[in-house]
Design a protein around this motif. Structure first.
Motif, PDB file in Angstrom:
ATOM      1  N   MET A   1       0.805  -1.145  -0.104  1.00 46.50           N
ATOM      2  CA  MET A   1       0.027  -0.056  -0.022  1.00 46.50           C
ATOM      3  C   MET A   1       0.894   1.083  -0.093  1.00 46.50           C
ATOM      4  O   MET A   1       1.898   1.222   0.616  1.00 46.50           O
ATOM      5  N   HIS A   2       0.647   2.198  -0.916  1.00 45.21           N
ATOM      6  CA  HIS A   2       1.212   3.517  -0.980  1.00 45.21           C
ATOM      7  C   HIS A   2       0.522   4.697  -0.565  1.00 45.21           C
ATOM      8  O   HIS A   2      -0.604   4.798  -0.989  1.00 45.21           O
ATOM      9  N   ARG A   3       0.830   5.581   0.430  1.00 42.43           N
ATOM     10  CA  ARG A   3      -0.019   6.766   0.857  1.00 42.43           C
ATOM     11  C   ARG A   3       0.794   7.855   0.125  1.00 42.43           C
ATOM     12  O   ARG A   3       1.914   7.946   0.479  1.00 42.43           O
ATOM     13  N   ASP A   4       0.156   8.652  -0.779  1.00 43.23           N
ATOM     14  CA  ASP A   4       0.623   9.962  -1.216  1.00 43.23           C
ATOM     15  C   ASP A   4      -0.290  10.886  -1.419  1.00 43.23           C
ATOM     16  O   ASP A   4      -1.374  10.626  -2.119  1.00 43.23           O
ATOM     17  N   GLY A   5      -0.333  12.052  -0.601  1.00 40.72           N
ATOM     18  CA  GLY A   5      -1.518  13.209  -0.803  1.00 40.72           C
ATOM     19  C   GLY A   5      -2.627  12.892  -0.377  1.00 40.72           C
ATOM     20  O   GLY A   5      -3.761  13.340  -0.817  1.00 40.72           O
ATOM     21  N   GLY A   6      -2.734  11.861   0.749  1.00 43.94           N
ATOM     22  CA  GLY A   6      -3.898  11.309   1.256  1.00 43.94           C
ATOM     23  C   GLY A   6      -4.734  10.597   0.486  1.00 43.94           C
ATOM     24  O   GLY A   6      -5.813   9.944   0.685  1.00 43.94           O
ATOM     25  N   THR A   8      -4.670   6.731  -1.029  1.00 45.17           N
ATOM     26  CA  THR A   8      -4.359   5.341  -0.795  1.00 45.17           C
ATOM     27  C   THR A   8      -4.491   4.522  -2.271  1.00 45.17           C
ATOM     28  O   THR A   8      -5.326   4.421  -2.769  1.00 45.17           O
ATOM     29  N   TRP A   9      -3.362   4.049  -2.242  1.00 47.33           N
ATOM     30  CA  TRP A   9      -3.402   3.050  -3.748  1.00 47.33           C
ATOM     31  C   TRP A   9      -2.790   1.638  -3.257  1.00 47.33           C
ATOM     32  O   TRP A   9      -2.049   1.278  -2.436  1.00 47.33           O
ATOM     33  N   LEU A  10      -3.443   0.598  -3.722  1.00 44.43           N
ATOM     34  CA  LEU A  10      -3.240  -0.789  -3.431  1.00 44.43           C
ATOM     35  C   LEU A  10      -3.071  -1.484  -4.608  1.00 44.43           C
ATOM     36  O   LEU A  10      -3.426  -1.331  -5.884  1.00 44.43           O
ATOM     37  N   ALA A  11      -1.990  -2.393  -4.721  1.00 44.61           N
ATOM     38  CA  ALA A  11      -1.251  -3.217  -5.751  1.00 44.61           C
ATOM     39  C   ALA A  11      -2.008  -4.792  -5.498  1.00 44.61           C
ATOM     40  O   ALA A  11      -1.708  -5.046  -4.314  1.00 44.61           O
ATOM     41  N   TYR A  12      -2.285  -5.219  -6.469  1.00 45.02           N
ATOM     42  CA  TYR A  12      -2.779  -6.662  -6.523  1.00 45.02           C
ATOM     43  C   TYR A  12      -1.747  -7.636  -7.473  1.00 45.02           C
ATOM     44  O   TYR A  12      -1.621  -7.105  -8.533  1.00 45.02           O
TER      45      TYR A  12
END
Length: 145
Positions: A1-6, A8-12
């Motif tokens: 999970m990457h958090r940037d600028g509020g 949230t991005w998930l990679a599967y």
């Protein structure tokens, strides 16, 4: 999970086990055995924790194909991995944190206050605050440290 600028991005990822891994998973599926996920890929191969009745585990090990090189690391009483920060909380802390989550305490903006939680749970605001702070400290320290 990457958090940037509020955001949230998930990679599967999608993983296709090879033929031997598939055979092992199918063998596990036929027994009264469960896998304690996640499995780990190591330099020596795949590491996994299995749990179930002794007889089922013995039968599984006896049925593993010869093509699979299996090393039994240890046996004993099943203890879930402590990688899950929630596992470190007391039952009471878990109860209060779950109530706080359900009531929106951790939402932005907050959906409730410690005072409201205290009223809902029949506890003092001080007790709620202390349980939440201790739980939060355990979780933060287990993730960051």
């Amino acid at each position: 999970m990457h958090r940037d600028g509020g955001e949230t991005w998930l990679a599967y990822t999608h993983y296709e086990p090879d033929e031997l891994e598939t055979a092992l998973y199918e063998l596990i599926d036929t027994e009264a055995i469960s896998i304690d996920w996640p499995t780990k890929d190591t330099a020596d191969g795949m590491e996994l924790t299995l749990f179930g009745e002794d007889a089922a585990l013995r039968q599984l090990i006896a049925g593993i194909p010869d093509e699979l090189d299996v090393t039994l690391e240890r046996t004993g009483e099943y203890q879930p991995a402590m990688d899950d920060p929630a596992e470190q909380l007391t039952d009471r802390q878990q109860e209060i944190v779950q109530a706080a989550i359900a009531a929106g305490y951790y939402d932005i903006p907050r959906g409730t206050t410690q005072r409201d939680l205290a009223t809902d749970l029949g506890l003092s605001q001080r007790t709620i605050g202390e349980h939440l702070r201790r739980a939060e400290a355990k979780i933060i320290q287990s993730v960051v440290v």
